[in-house]
Write a protein that holds these residues in place. Structure first.
Motif, short mmCIF file in Angstrom:
data_model
loop_
_atom_site.label_atom_id
_atom_site.label_comp_id
_atom_site.label_asym_id
_atom_site.label_seq_id
_atom_site.Cartn_x
_atom_site.Cartn_y
_atom_site.Cartn_z
N THR B 291 0.86 -1.05 0.35
CA THR B 291 -0.27 0.16 0.23
C THR B 291 1.13 1.64 -0.05
O THR B 291 0.50 2.40 -0.61
CB THR B 291 -0.66 -0.25 0.63
N ALA B 292 1.80 1.21 0.92
CA ALA B 292 3.29 2.29 0.60
C ALA B 292 3.44 2.78 -0.78
O ALA B 292 4.15 3.36 -1.05
CB ALA B 292 3.91 2.24 1.74
N SER B 293 3.93 1.63 -0.99
CA SER B 293 4.48 1.43 -2.69
C SER B 293 3.77 1.96 -3.70
O SER B 293 3.24 3.15 -4.41
CB SER B 293 4.46 -0.04 -3.04
N MET B 295 0.93 4.14 -2.94
CA MET B 295 1.17 5.65 -1.92
C MET B 295 2.01 6.25 -2.62
O MET B 295 1.75 7.52 -3.91
CB MET B 295 0.89 5.53 -1.32
N GLN B 296 3.17 5.70 -2.89
CA GLN B 296 4.52 6.92 -3.05
C GLN B 296 4.12 6.49 -5.34
O GLN B 296 4.06 7.67 -5.15
CB GLN B 296 5.77 5.47 -3.10
N SER B 299 1.75 9.69 -5.52
CA SER B 299 2.33 11.18 -4.41
C SER B 299 2.57 11.99 -5.03
O SER B 299 1.49 13.17 -4.31
CB SER B 299 3.58 11.12 -3.36
N LEU B 302 -1.60 12.61 -4.62
CA LEU B 302 -1.86 12.97 -3.86
C LEU B 302 -1.49 14.31 -3.09
O LEU B 302 -1.74 15.26 -2.59
CB LEU B 302 -0.90 12.19 -2.46
#
Lengths: 454, 454
Positions: B291-293, B295-296, B299, B302
């Protein structure tokens, strides 16, 4: 309905095949047919077989068959069936048809069924059958054995024999058939009775507790008594197994966050499927809206440090996962009575260190992840990446500890409030932990990053 | 160990009290004591009672008692116990002590136990007992009854009698004691046998399937046979109930995303608790890192539209919740064999419209939420709040549909790969849906918000 559609010769072939198979396999075969086909086949069977088929709780179309058959045949079947099964079938037939069938039954069957229908579903009373063997305490072993030979064919089980006081008719003791056949014929029946006081359950006991009693005492049947100690019926081990399987299905579905469905998956109508699932899904959705509110509250921080947003799903889901572990552990421990309501603080004292250690493990992995990505150049978390890593690690300890604590205590709360602890526990705890997780995460971030990027 | 510590008079009082109670209640009483106290009490009981206590699978300290007692007493107990229970106890005693005990047993018991110990735990072979009643097919009803009276005390059950071919010794048929006692004494035993072909299970069958067979046929005991049709033993209904309860606990714990623990919650050592929970928690944490990947990857978007971040937890968790509903439905449907592996496409065809409708319902609630907050002035989502609302609504349809589909198909995949479908399904599906959910969410956002805020 034309029950002559299948040819007579075909029926003879079917009948001879069915005669060599166990009734449970016949039921499996019938369950693969449409209700109409099943009715035709049952209508052409010898009465004794069709009674056996209808006696099987796994026979899906029992109500349809009873409703479709001519009334005299339906009545003969209901009278031949065990009283508990007949009342279950009548319970599901709609009002006018049910009344007509009931009125046509002979007085004995009608009384027995009327009596069983007064107990709410899911209690010992609704699960029990009235077809058990009881004898007065002043009989001999031989008298009892002769009686059993006479009534055997009309009793659900004859392996447990219930001895009643000759005057008060109260339950005095139980005898097993294996002990009875080894007894001296002229000896009094109580000479072969069990040494311990008779164990019975009240008619109002929920079926899970009846199952627990049968499993604890390894009974083949447990007597059901009224408040004055008079026997009303027995619950047999096979009924309990069916009840346990049903219960297990409900638990799994409730834990999955939906209303329990007792029909087979592929047989559930679309509208019912939506109804059973939408309710809890909407409740959880509306609760989860607090995450949006919490994030709106922290939107200034988020704007300053957009990098914080990247780890929100990771940090939140870890809280949810640790919470669902704790919840499922405690749901089972409560169901098996390994822990009681008053043990909640013992559980809390165990979950607190467990949560800290588990959160610490995840925290270390999280710190390593950020360090490696930063150093290897996979992603740039900015100048303060070390503080960010510490923020993630510390938040994980806080959130996993909160998740474990909340997850372990929620089942106690639900039980205390009179709900089944399994009810939507896992998704509900995930939602609760999600909202709290955001608050913990941003608070920890403020603590470590205040004055730098915040 | 000093087993004389409790005074003789106390023991007499205890013994008389225990004599009036059911052995299951005595076991419950003993489980409330320490292992040392329980050993003392058992050591002072008459042999017959201590055998009964040790025969109860719920007696917690059976291994400790056997190990602590003098060898001659321990051997007498093991020889008196049912073979399946004795082998279960020996299975858990460590190597040197086990060998000494085994060597001291009489030849019959040793052979029976050695045989049972060859079957892996969780199979019909490990669950069965060798203490059943079998008679040759050329015996009469009376011969069989006399034989039962003689051996009754040493058999786990005498309610099912197994008829073997006099020469080949293969299982020919089964007779129930209730039919036997009603039979004509001089008639051949097969005259009271069941009409259907005998139903048996192989020794290698997993215990869940044995439970299903017993529950389907309403058996009190099912015969276990080898590949040549020779009877090895029987599995009785009470063993199956215990196995079902154990299975149910494992299922709930696995669904909660942890390794199964068979000890009572409060008795699990701290290190083991961490071990059983940390493994899956780490696996899920590492998977959730995607999930972090994801979202990166988004980004830039975002940063442009920070408002999108506010709804990430809400949208993601809805996918997880719908996925865990679908998963729990299918886990049970597979366990009850309501759907089979080949039905996966039927399930997919049901979940697709279900997911769309459920996602649509949540989407409408989401749109209303944003509209109300914006219009009432609770929060300002910016100039393009209408497009944002449409983004949330459309994402929910996509994510809930994906969650329902993935959640319903994962158990099929796990089963196809040879795993238990319950294994960590619910948290695993939540993780899978979280990662996919982010991709769906940002893709939908790009579609609707491209050219405005993105």
């Amino acid at each position: 309905m034309n029950i002559g559609k299948i040819e007579t010769t075909e029926h003879a072939a079917l009948t001879s095949r069915l005669g060599r198979e166990h009734v449970a396999d016949i039921v499996e075969f019938l369950n693969g047919k449409t209700a109409q086909e099943a009715t035709e086949i049952v209508a052409h069977m010898p009465l004794q077989w069709s009674v056996e088929v209808l006696d099987q709780p796994h026979f899906r179309d029992a109500c349809e068959v009873i409703e479709a058959l001519p009334q005299d045949k339906a009545v003969a079947l209901l009278e031949g069936m065990s009283a508990d099964r007949a009342s279950d079938v009548l319970r599901w037939i709609d009002a006018p048809a049910r009344g007509h069938l009931r009125d046509a039954l002979n007085a004995d069957t009608r009384t027995a069924i009327d009596h069983l229908l007064t107990y709410p579903e899911g209690t010992a009373g609704a699960l029990m059958t009235t077809e058990f063997v009881s004898v007065p305490a002043n009989w001999t072993v031989k008298q009892t054995l002769d009686h059993i030979r006479e009534v055997e064919h009309s009793r659900e089980t004859v392996y447990a024999i219930f001895v009643l006081d000759p005057t008060t008719k109260r339950l005095v003791n139980t005898v097993s058939l294996r002990r009875l056949i080894s007894g001296v014929p002229d000896a009094p029946i109580l000479s072969v009775a069990h040494a311990y006081a008779p164990i019975s359950v009240p008619a109002t006991m929920p079926q899970e507790e009846v199952a627990r009693a049968i499993s604890k005492y390894d009974f083949l049947a447990v007597p059901v008594v009224d408040s004055t100690g008079h026997m009303l019926g027995i619950v047999t081990v096979d009924d309990v197994i069916d009840a346990m399987i049903e219960e297990q299905t409900e638990d799994v579905q409730r834990m999955g966050g939906m209303e329990a469905i007792d029909e087979p998956y592929l047989a559930i109508p679309f509208a019912e499927m939506i109804k059973k699932r939408a309710g809890w899904l909407c409740i959880l959705f509306v609760s989860e809206m607090f995450t949006a509110s919490a994030m709106q509250f922290f939107s200034d921080e988020l704007e300053k440090a957009i990098v914080l947003a990247l780890f929100i799903p990771l940090v939140m889901s870890s809280g949810g996962n640790s919470g669902s572990q704790a919840t499922s552990l405690i749901i089972r421990a409560l169901a098996l009575q390994q822990v009681r309501l008053r043990d909640w603080w013992r559980v809390a004292l165990r979950e607190l260190p467990t949560g800290i250690v588990l959160g610490g493990i995840l925290g270390i992995i999280g710190v390593i992840r950020i360090t490696v990505w930063q150093q290897a150049g996979f992603f740039d978390y900015g100048d303060y990446w070390k503080l960010l890593a510490v923020t993630i690690g510390a938040s994980l300890i806080g959130i996993v500890t909160f998740g474990s604590l909340a997850g372990s205590l929620l089942p106690f709360l639900l039980k205390r409030l009179g709900f089944d602890p399994a009810t939507a526990s896992a998704p509900f705890i995930a939602t609760l932990v999600d909202v709290t997780g955001i608050v913990i995460y941003f608070s920890v971030a403020w603590l470590f990053l205040h004055g730098t990027i915040l």
